[in-house]
Design a protein around this motif. Sequence first.
Motif, PDB file in Angstrom:
ATOM      1  N   SER A 121       0.826  -1.209   0.000  1.00 53.91           N
ATOM      2  CA  SER A 121       0.000   0.000   0.000  1.00 53.91           C
ATOM      3  C   SER A 121       0.860   1.258   0.000  1.00 53.91           C
ATOM      4  N   ASN A 122       1.999   1.230   0.668  1.00 51.39           N
ATOM      5  CA  ASN A 122       2.860   2.409   0.664  1.00 51.39           C
ATOM      6  C   ASN A 122       3.564   2.600  -0.670  1.00 51.39           C
ATOM      7  N   VAL A 123       3.895   1.506  -1.340  1.00 50.23           N
ATOM      8  CA  VAL A 123       4.449   1.637  -2.696  1.00 50.23           C
ATOM      9  C   VAL A 123       3.414   2.260  -3.629  1.00 50.23           C
ATOM     10  N   LEU A 124       2.177   1.796  -3.526  1.00 52.63           N
ATOM     11  CA  LEU A 124       1.104   2.383  -4.338  1.00 52.63           C
ATOM     12  C   LEU A 124       0.854   3.836  -3.963  1.00 52.63           C
ATOM     13  N   GLY A 125       0.933   4.136  -2.664  1.00 53.99           N
ATOM     14  CA  GLY A 125       0.772   5.519  -2.218  1.00 53.99           C
ATOM     15  C   GLY A 125       1.859   6.419  -2.775  1.00 53.99           C
ATOM     16  N   ALA A 126       3.089   5.910  -2.811  1.00 53.01           N
ATOM     17  CA  ALA A 126       4.188   6.693  -3.393  1.00 53.01           C
ATOM     18  C   ALA A 126       3.934   6.957  -4.868  1.00 53.01           C
ATOM     19  N   ALA A 127       3.404   5.961  -5.578  1.00 55.24           N
ATOM     20  CA  ALA A 127       3.151   6.121  -7.015  1.00 55.24           C
ATOM     21  C   ALA A 127       2.053   7.148  -7.278  1.00 55.24           C
ATOM     22  N   THR A 128       0.959   7.064  -6.523  1.00 57.32           N
ATOM     23  CA  THR A 128      -0.144   8.009  -6.752  1.00 57.32           C
ATOM     24  C   THR A 128       0.251   9.437  -6.393  1.00 57.32           C
ATOM     25  N   GLN A 129       0.940   9.604  -5.278  1.00 55.74           N
ATOM     26  CA  GLN A 129       1.340  10.957  -4.887  1.00 55.74           C
ATOM     27  C   GLN A 129       2.431  11.509  -5.801  1.00 55.74           C
ATOM     28  N   ALA A 130       3.307  10.641  -6.303  1.00 54.95           N
ATOM     29  CA  ALA A 130       4.309  11.096  -7.265  1.00 54.95           C
ATOM     30  C   ALA A 130       3.632  11.581  -8.551  1.00 54.95           C
ATOM     31  N   ALA A 131       2.555  10.897  -8.929  1.00 60.91           N
ATOM     32  CA  ALA A 131       1.812  11.334 -10.119  1.00 60.91           C
ATOM     33  C   ALA A 131       1.167  12.699  -9.889  1.00 60.91           C
ATOM     34  N   VAL A 132       0.598  12.908  -8.690  1.00 64.21           N
ATOM     35  CA  VAL A 132       0.017  14.217  -8.356  1.00 64.21           C
ATOM     36  C   VAL A 132       1.101  15.294  -8.405  1.00 64.21           C
ATOM     37  N   ALA A 133       2.243  15.004  -7.787  1.00 61.57           N
ATOM     38  CA  ALA A 133       3.344  15.984  -7.782  1.00 61.57           C
ATOM     39  C   ALA A 133       3.795  16.294  -9.209  1.00 61.57           C
ATOM     40  N   ALA A 134       3.879  15.261 -10.044  1.00 56.04           N
ATOM     41  CA  ALA A 134       4.356  15.463 -11.424  1.00 56.04           C
ATOM     42  C   ALA A 134       3.430  16.375 -12.214  1.00 56.04           C
ATOM     43  N   VAL A 135       2.105  16.159 -12.104  1.00 57.54           N
ATOM     44  CA  VAL A 135       1.192  16.991 -12.892  1.00 57.54           C
ATOM     45  C   VAL A 135       1.144  18.418 -12.365  1.00 57.54           C
ATOM     46  N   VAL A 136       1.346  18.590 -11.066  1.00 61.28           N
ATOM     47  CA  VAL A 136       1.372  19.945 -10.511  1.00 61.28           C
ATOM     48  C   VAL A 136       2.654  20.663 -10.929  1.00 61.28           C
ATOM     49  N   LEU A 137       3.786  19.974 -10.833  1.00 59.99           N
ATOM     50  CA  LEU A 137       5.069  20.600 -11.166  1.00 59.99           C
ATOM     51  C   LEU A 137       5.183  20.916 -12.660  1.00 59.99           C
ATOM     52  N   THR A 138       4.556  20.106 -13.505  1.00 64.28           N
ATOM     53  CA  THR A 138       4.647  20.332 -14.953  1.00 64.28           C
ATOM     54  C   THR A 138       3.539  21.236 -15.484  1.00 64.28           C
ATOM     55  N   GLY A 139       2.642  21.660 -14.601  1.00 64.37           N
ATOM     56  CA  GLY A 139       1.565  22.544 -15.026  1.00 64.37           C
ATOM     57  C   GLY A 139       0.480  21.864 -15.823  1.00 64.37           C
ATOM     58  N   THR A 140       0.388  20.556 -15.767  1.00 60.12           N
ATOM     59  CA  THR A 140      -0.630  19.812 -16.525  1.00 60.12           C
ATOM     60  C   THR A 140      -1.793  19.353 -15.659  1.00 60.12           C
ATOM     61  N   ALA A 141      -1.830  19.800 -14.404  1.00 60.18           N
ATOM     62  CA  ALA A 141      -2.890  19.363 -13.494  1.00 60.18           C
ATOM     63  C   ALA A 141      -4.231  19.951 -13.911  1.00 60.18           C
ATOM     64  N   THR A 142      -5.273  19.130 -13.782  1.00 54.62           N
ATOM     65  CA  THR A 142      -6.653  19.578 -13.944  1.00 54.62           C
ATOM     66  C   THR A 142      -7.460  19.021 -12.773  1.00 54.62           C
ATOM     67  N   ILE A 143      -8.601  19.602 -12.500  1.00 55.16           N
ATOM     68  CA  ILE A 143      -9.413  19.111 -11.391  1.00 55.16           C
ATOM     69  C   ILE A 143      -9.858  17.670 -11.618  1.00 55.16           C
ATOM     70  N   PRO A 144     -10.353  17.280 -12.804  1.00 56.95           N
ATOM     71  CA  PRO A 144     -10.706  15.860 -13.004  1.00 56.95           C
ATOM     72  C   PRO A 144      -9.527  14.918 -12.768  1.00 56.95           C
ATOM     73  N   LEU A 145      -8.331  15.310 -13.195  1.00 58.90           N
ATOM     74  CA  LEU A 145      -7.162  14.453 -12.990  1.00 58.90           C
ATOM     75  C   LEU A 145      -6.824  14.342 -11.511  1.00 58.90           C
ATOM     76  N   LEU A 146      -6.897  15.470 -10.785  1.00 59.77           N
ATOM     77  CA  LEU A 146      -6.627  15.435  -9.343  1.00 59.77           C
ATOM     78  C   LEU A 146      -7.695  14.623  -8.609  1.00 59.77           C
ATOM     79  N   LEU A 147      -8.936  14.690  -9.069  1.00 59.31           N
ATOM     80  CA  LEU A 147      -9.996  13.876  -8.472  1.00 59.31           C
ATOM     81  C   LEU A 147      -9.698  12.388  -8.649  1.00 59.31           C
ATOM     82  N   ALA A 148      -9.275  11.992  -9.848  1.00 58.71           N
ATOM     83  CA  ALA A 148      -8.988  10.581 -10.115  1.00 58.71           C
ATOM     84  C   ALA A 148      -7.811  10.089  -9.277  1.00 58.71           C
ATOM     85  N   LEU A 149      -6.755  10.889  -9.204  1.00 54.83           N
ATOM     86  CA  LEU A 149      -5.590  10.485  -8.412  1.00 54.83           C
ATOM     87  C   LEU A 149      -5.914  10.488  -6.920  1.00 54.83           C
ATOM     88  N   GLY A 150      -6.717  11.449  -6.486  1.00 52.73           N
ATOM     89  CA  GLY A 150      -7.136  11.477  -5.086  1.00 52.73           C
ATOM     90  C   GLY A 150      -7.971  10.266  -4.722  1.00 52.73           C
TER      91      GLY A 150
END
Length: 439
Positions: free
Chosen positions: A79-108
């Motif tokens: 579960s922590n490996v999966l948690g690292a993957a999901t949060q890394a994906a959130v960080a990546a889309v925020v840092l690259t400026g590609t984040a959208t609310i639907p994408l953040l909802l799905a990752l959340g």
Amino acid sequence: MLAPLRHRAFRWLAAGRMINMLGNGVAPIALAFAVLDLTGSVRDLGLVVGVRSLMTVLFVLFGGVVADRIPRRLVLVGSNVLGAATQAAVAAVVLTGTATIPLLLALGAANGVVSALAQPASAAATPQTVPPELLQQANALIRLGINAGSIGGAAAGGLLGAAVGPGWGLAVDAATFAVAALAFAGVRVAAPKARSSRTGVVDDLRVGWTEFTARTWVWAVVLGFMVLNACLAGGVNVLGPAVADSTVGRSGWGVVLAAQTVGMVLGGLIALRIRVRRLLLLGVACMFAESLLLLGLALAPTILVLVAAALAVGIAVEQFTVAWDTSIAQHIPADRLARVYSYDMLGSWIAMPLGQVAVGPLAATIGARDTLLALAGLVVLAVGGMLASRDVRRLRALPPGRAAEEARPAGEPPAADGRPVDPAPAWAGGDAADRTPVG
């Protein structure tokens, strides 16, 4: 007081849970700033946070089944490996400026499912890492580490958000998941008992429900906390900041919340030393203090009164939490413990969104002051209802030799010679030194 730290599996478990809480302190602050930077909408922030919470509630029962089916170390690491993957994906889309609310909802939502898998396993693992006579101290030390991680995480989240931006804060949260996974890999405890035949998820849930309902003190406390948590979620988390805005100010409200965390640390130190036979009775009675902060907000919202009330609340919460975790671990069979915890979590959390949604319209109708007074009254009634249960009042902490006997599955008889059916200690599973009880 520090004897549980002599056991290797407990050290790794305590470290993993503290690291998890460090990340959990960073994540909400970083995510809030990320969403506000993206849309500036509080409604969008509520949706992103709410979806994660909803998925945790929906899947927590399944998490309990998983934690009782396969080795809890595997559940915690995975579960922590999966948690690292999901949060890394959130960080990546925020840092690259590609984040959208639907994408953040799905990752959340994905991260909420991961949390639901991890929490029952995490709670149920503690009694497997120490001998029974050290269980209370172990729970108190776990809580001290969690509170320390929470303090450090909140401070780090604020600093990262101001200095380098929320994306890097989310990246740090992803890293804490990865480090916690490494720590949990060291939690070598016994696997769940082998079953003679494979059962379905529904059957496993039915067995967990039987264990949950077979003990009046368990469901009575969970029902009480269903009401209590709804009142606190609405009164403290929603009305608290609104009242603070017009009285002590936002910085003053931060001091009040910090005082509650300090109280929790002090409460953990107190819980390390308390020795009473009716531990659950003490813990539940301490929860009367939860009404103090609501009463302070309603009647005397000054910094001195609110800080004193928050400090008392923090101390009280730790007495209950340690008493509850110790009582559950002593009286519930180890191979069914995660499922009972999952029903506990579901019952305790399910009314919180209702409290958060209902308190606004209620305050608009009768006023914030009267709403807070009503919520304080409900808290007192909820605690009184728990104490009205004879089983809650009379439950006794068990001597180590009786813990395994008392924790037989509901309806399962002892062996013919009077010993427990499974005489192997539930905490066995580390190295040879780990299996030697500390005097």
